[in-house]
Design a protein around this motif. Structure first.
Motif, PDB file in Angstrom:
ATOM      1  N   ALA A   1       0.822  -1.201   0.000  1.00 47.35           N
ATOM      2  CA  ALA A   1       0.000   0.000   0.000  1.00 47.35           C
ATOM      3  C   ALA A   1       0.857   1.252   0.000  1.00 47.35           C
ATOM      4  N   VAL A   2       1.932   1.253   0.798  1.00 41.55           N
ATOM      5  CA  VAL A   2       2.826   2.410   0.823  1.00 41.55           C
ATOM      6  C   VAL A   2       3.445   2.630  -0.544  1.00 41.55           C
ATOM      7  N   ALA A   3       3.954   1.527  -1.146  1.00 39.61           N
ATOM      8  CA  ALA A   3       4.598   1.643  -2.449  1.00 39.61           C
ATOM      9  C   ALA A   3       3.636   2.158  -3.498  1.00 39.61           C
ATOM     10  N   ALA A   4       2.398   1.651  -3.478  1.00 39.99           N
ATOM     11  CA  ALA A   4       1.416   2.093  -4.454  1.00 39.99           C
ATOM     12  C   ALA A   4       1.108   3.569  -4.283  1.00 39.99           C
ATOM     13  N   GLY A   5       1.024   4.032  -3.019  1.00 36.24           N
ATOM     14  CA  GLY A   5       0.756   5.440  -2.759  1.00 36.24           C
ATOM     15  C   GLY A   5       1.854   6.332  -3.281  1.00 36.24           C
ATOM     16  N   VAL A   6       3.117   5.925  -3.024  1.00 34.19           N
ATOM     17  CA  VAL A   6       4.246   6.703  -3.518  1.00 34.19           C
ATOM     18  C   VAL A   6       4.219   6.773  -5.033  1.00 34.19           C
ATOM     19  N   ALA A   7       3.976   5.628  -5.674  1.00 34.28           N
ATOM     20  CA  ALA A   7       3.964   5.582  -7.125  1.00 34.28           C
ATOM     21  C   ALA A   7       2.870   6.469  -7.693  1.00 34.28           C
ATOM     22  N   THR A   8       1.686   6.486  -7.057  1.00 32.46           N
ATOM     23  CA  THR A   8       0.581   7.299  -7.548  1.00 32.46           C
ATOM     24  C   THR A   8       0.928   8.767  -7.533  1.00 32.46           C
ATOM     25  N   VAL A   9       1.542   9.215  -6.430  1.00 31.05           N
ATOM     26  CA  VAL A   9       1.925  10.621  -6.322  1.00 31.05           C
ATOM     27  C   VAL A   9       2.950  10.993  -7.382  1.00 31.05           C
ATOM     28  N   LEU A  10       3.963  10.156  -7.541  1.00 33.22           N
ATOM     29  CA  LEU A  10       5.047  10.476  -8.468  1.00 33.22           C
ATOM     30  C   LEU A  10       4.601  10.471  -9.914  1.00 33.22           C
ATOM     31  N   LEU A  11       3.634   9.625 -10.238  1.00 34.91           N
ATOM     32  CA  LEU A  11       3.275   9.441 -11.633  1.00 34.91           C
ATOM     33  C   LEU A  11       1.935  10.068 -12.006  1.00 34.91           C
ATOM     34  N   ALA A  12       1.312  10.784 -11.069  1.00 30.89           N
ATOM     35  CA  ALA A  12       0.026  11.406 -11.354  1.00 30.89           C
ATOM     36  C   ALA A  12       0.158  12.356 -12.531  1.00 30.89           C
ATOM     37  N   GLY A  13      -0.810  12.323 -13.435  1.00 31.76           N
ATOM     38  CA  GLY A  13      -0.801  13.232 -14.559  1.00 31.76           C
ATOM     39  C   GLY A  13       0.052  12.766 -15.725  1.00 31.76           C
ATOM     40  N   THR A  14       0.649  11.564 -15.634  1.00 26.53           N
ATOM     41  CA  THR A  14       1.438  11.048 -16.746  1.00 26.53           C
ATOM     42  C   THR A  14       0.721   9.852 -17.336  1.00 26.53           C
ATOM     43  N   ALA A  15       1.223   9.433 -18.515  1.00 23.67           N
ATOM     44  CA  ALA A  15       0.622   8.283 -19.185  1.00 23.67           C
ATOM     45  C   ALA A  15       1.317   6.985 -18.813  1.00 23.67           C
ATOM     46  N   SER A  16       2.358   7.088 -17.943  1.00 27.72           N
ATOM     47  CA  SER A  16       3.122   5.899 -17.602  1.00 27.72           C
ATOM     48  C   SER A  16       2.307   4.946 -16.753  1.00 27.72           C
ATOM     49  N   ALA A  17       2.618   3.666 -16.862  1.00 19.39           N
ATOM     50  CA  ALA A  17       1.982   2.672 -16.009  1.00 19.39           C
ATOM     51  C   ALA A  17       2.480   2.837 -14.584  1.00 19.39           C
ATOM     52  N   VAL A  18       1.645   2.533 -13.632  1.00 16.06           N
ATOM     53  CA  VAL A  18       2.045   2.597 -12.234  1.00 16.06           C
ATOM     54  C   VAL A  18       3.057   1.494 -11.955  1.00 16.06           C
ATOM     55  N   PRO A  19       4.219   1.824 -11.342  1.00 16.12           N
ATOM     56  CA  PRO A  19       5.198   0.774 -11.017  1.00 16.12           C
ATOM     57  C   PRO A  19       4.552  -0.328 -10.189  1.00 16.12           C
ATOM     58  N   ALA A  20       4.968  -1.557 -10.435  1.00 13.91           N
ATOM     59  CA  ALA A  20       4.387  -2.719  -9.768  1.00 13.91           C
ATOM     60  C   ALA A  20       5.473  -3.490  -9.036  1.00 13.91           C
ATOM     61  N   PRO A  21       5.092  -4.340  -8.085  1.00 17.38           N
ATOM     62  CA  PRO A  21       6.095  -5.165  -7.402  1.00 17.38           C
ATOM     63  C   PRO A  21       6.741  -6.164  -8.355  1.00 17.38           C
ATOM     64  N   GLY A  22       8.033  -6.387  -8.185  1.00 12.45           N
ATOM     65  CA  GLY A  22       8.689  -7.456  -8.925  1.00 12.45           C
ATOM     66  C   GLY A  22       8.282  -8.801  -8.363  1.00 12.45           C
ATOM     67  N   SER A  23       8.233  -9.809  -9.191  1.00  6.25           N
ATOM     68  CA  SER A  23       7.828 -11.127  -8.724  1.00  6.25           C
ATOM     69  C   SER A  23       8.886 -11.708  -7.781  1.00  6.25           C
ATOM     70  N   PRO A  24       8.476 -12.572  -6.845  1.00  7.06           N
ATOM     71  CA  PRO A  24       9.437 -13.145  -5.891  1.00  7.06           C
ATOM     72  C   PRO A  24      10.350 -14.202  -6.500  1.00  7.06           C
ATOM     73  N   GLY A  25      10.108 -14.600  -7.745  1.00  3.43           N
ATOM     74  CA  GLY A  25      10.954 -15.593  -8.395  1.00  3.43           C
ATOM     75  C   GLY A  25      10.876 -15.457  -9.896  1.00  3.43           C
ATOM     76  N   VAL A  26      11.730 -16.214 -10.595  1.00  2.00           N
ATOM     77  CA  VAL A  26      11.744 -16.149 -12.055  1.00  2.00           C
ATOM     78  C   VAL A  26      10.852 -17.209 -12.683  1.00  2.00           C
ATOM     79  N   GLY A  27      10.212 -18.020 -11.852  1.00  2.10           N
ATOM     80  CA  GLY A  27       9.289 -19.021 -12.377  1.00  2.10           C
ATOM     81  C   GLY A  27       9.949 -20.299 -12.839  1.00  2.10           C
ATOM     82  N   ASP A  28      11.088 -20.654 -12.248  1.00  2.00           N
ATOM     83  CA  ASP A  28      11.745 -21.906 -12.592  1.00  2.00           C
ATOM     84  C   ASP A  28      10.795 -23.068 -12.304  1.00  2.00           C
ATOM     85  N   PRO A  29      10.689 -24.054 -13.214  1.00  2.00           N
ATOM     86  CA  PRO A  29       9.711 -25.127 -12.998  1.00  2.00           C
ATOM     87  C   PRO A  29       9.963 -25.970 -11.748  1.00  2.00           C
ATOM     88  N   TYR A  30      11.221 -26.046 -11.294  1.00  2.00           N
ATOM     89  CA  TYR A  30      11.508 -26.814 -10.092  1.00  2.00           C
ATOM     90  C   TYR A  30      11.485 -25.930  -8.844  1.00  2.00           C
TER      91      TYR A  30
END
Length: 504
Positions: A11-40
């Protein structure tokens, strides 16, 4: 590593991102995934970041098992990030991102250090991340497991597929390789050993010595070793001028001479392997023998060998196996852990090549003897080297059937094309990660032959492959082996030790 919900931080990260990017066409920054999706290991590694360099500076006291210090990561965001993960089992005390304090959540048994920077990172942006910590590695578990090894021998951060999490925060997957500076301070009288070149040793406080090492070529996290204890460290140079550093535990007893008679031949073995695979890919050579593990591991530039592997005498086939990984596994890393054949099948075949070089059985004789040693109804043939499954990742079939697959390929395409394939693989994929389809494509390109059926049969089909003019392999895969090759028992002892330990 299992991800967990961190609603407050998000929630904190989303709030910061909203303030910084308000009024722009950029996508809101999102969390990076916790892994690369290795099958094992789906949560191994991290999404959204690419680490270029690690600077690890720690002190370690074996008596108390306290590891203290910091790791600085130079990384690049591969997406717009509101937060990102690092793989880390220990407790961080402070995190800075671009010199600003960052919020963070320590691992709760999932091996994830979750970092929310003061400002989001934008795609392509470089960042300097500093993580400070002090903890006891032997007390921390990830998914109920602990890979740290501590005992009278000192301590070892050596294991596969994960070991980095117990001593430095990282993007812990072979697809994200980086260069390293590693500085380990240990009590006087103990050695502190890792990869690459020993740059210097310094003393800045009474009773302690700091060992500073540098690795200049791309290196996977699990290949980065931490070794502290009583070792006799021997420094010299190879015939072509590279630093050659070996170390032997003070407790090896009667196995010491056999270990030295094996490991000190590493430059000779590497010179032979270079004649087969192409130039040795790294800046240093060496090896460490310790009583702290029963298996052996291909740590980059300096493999770590379990002392028990020399209990019956010298063992140069093991030296050939682990050093073949400097080409297959270290220089060219696997893209997914299910591609383990790209590491183990080739290192096992290198044992065959070395045995032939030493006059202890040709590659064809060893492959035939392996083939004949397992009856058609043996469960051995049910393990698929091309995708053995996580529980069978280090099964003997990955080693033995994996090596047979390469002999079948050699028979099919001929010696000239076969060795050209191995050498071109090293050139085209140097410093990178690759998957089995990449190797199949290269083999077909170099040989000019269709090879899908051969690889499907040997790597991905359960059951004992038929050989012979009318079998599933176009030509008879192996030469007759009327007697057991001299090297067979030692090779099998090596593979048993690796399989029993459940590690490389």
């Amino acid at each position: 590593m299992r991800s967990r919900t961190r609603a407050g931080i998000g929630a904190v990260a989303a709030g910061v991102a909203t303030v910084l990017l308000a009024g722009t066409a950029s996508a809101v920054p999102a969390p990076g995934s916790p892994g690369v999706g290795d099958p094992y290991y789906p949560n191994a590694g991290n999404g959204g970041t690419d680490v270029r360099h690690y600077d690890i500076r720690v002190s370690y006291q074996p008596e108390t098992d306290v590891l203290s210090g910091s790791t600085t990561l130079l990384l690049t965001a591969t997406q717009d990030l509101s937060r990102f993960d690092l793989d880390f089992a220990l407790k961080a005390s402070k995190v800075l991102v671009n010199n600003r304090p960052a919020q963070f959540a320590n691992s709760n048994g999932d091996g994830e250090l979750v970092i929310t920077p003061a400002q989001p990172l934008l795609k392509g942006q470089s960042a300097t991340v500093v993580v400070s910590y002090s903890d006891s590695p032997s007390t921390e578990k990830v998914g109920g497991l602990n890979a740290w090894k501590k005992g009278a021998f000192g301590a070892l951060g050596v294991d596969e597929p994960q070991s980095a999490q117990w001593w430095f925060p990282s993007n812990d997957h072979p697809t994200d390789k980086a260069t390293y500076d590693v500085s380990i301070e240990a009590p006087d009288g103990l050695a502190a050993i890792t990869n690459g070149t020993l740059v210097k040793k310094t003393k800045k406080r009474a009773g302690w010595t700091r060992w500073n090492w540098r690795s200049t070529q791309p290196q996977a996290t699990y290949l980065t070793s931490f070794i502290v204890g009583k070792y006799d460290v021997v420094q010299s140079t190879t015939p072509d001028g590279k630093p050659f550093i070996t170390a032997y535990g003070s407790d090896l007893g009667d196995s010491l001479d056999a270990a030295k008679a094996s490991v000190e031949r590493t430059p000779e073995v590497d010179e032979f392997l270079a004649s087969q695979f192409g130039p040795y890919p790294f800046e240093a050579e060496g090896g460490v023998v310790t009583s702290g593990i029963t298996f052996s591991l291909e740590n980059q530039t300096r493999p770590t060998y379990g002392a028990r592997n020399f209990a019956a005498g010298s063992n140069t086939t093991l030296i050939a196996h682990e050093n073949a990984h400097q080409w297959f596994g270290d220089n060219v890393s696997l893209g997914k852990w299910s591609d383990i054949w790209l590491n183990e099948g080739f290192a096992s075949y290198a044992e065959y090549l070395w045995s032939e070089h030493e006059g202890e059985g040709t590659t064809a004789q060893l492959a035939q003897y392996a083939y004949d040693s397992y009856a058609a109804d043996d469960p051995f043939w049910q393990v698929l080297p091309g995708n053995p499954g996580e529980p069978k990742q280090f099964d003997r079939a990955v080693y033995d059937r994996g090596a047979m697959a390469l002999q079948a390929l050699r028979t099919k395409v001929g010696d000239e094309a076969f060795f050209s394939i191995l050498r071109q693989w090293q050139v085209e994929k140097a410093g990178k990660a690759a998957v089995i389809p990449d190797f199949v494509a290269l083999a077909e390109k170099v040989s000019g032959k269709p090879l899908q059926d051969l690889f499907q049969t040997w790597l991905f089909t359960a059951g004992k492959p038929a050989v012979g003019p009318n079998g599933t392999v176009a030509a008879k895969a192996f030469a007759a082996a009327p007697a057991k090759p001299k090297a067979w028992d030692q090779i099998q002892a090596n593979h048993r030790a690796l399989a029993e330990a459940g590690r490389h």
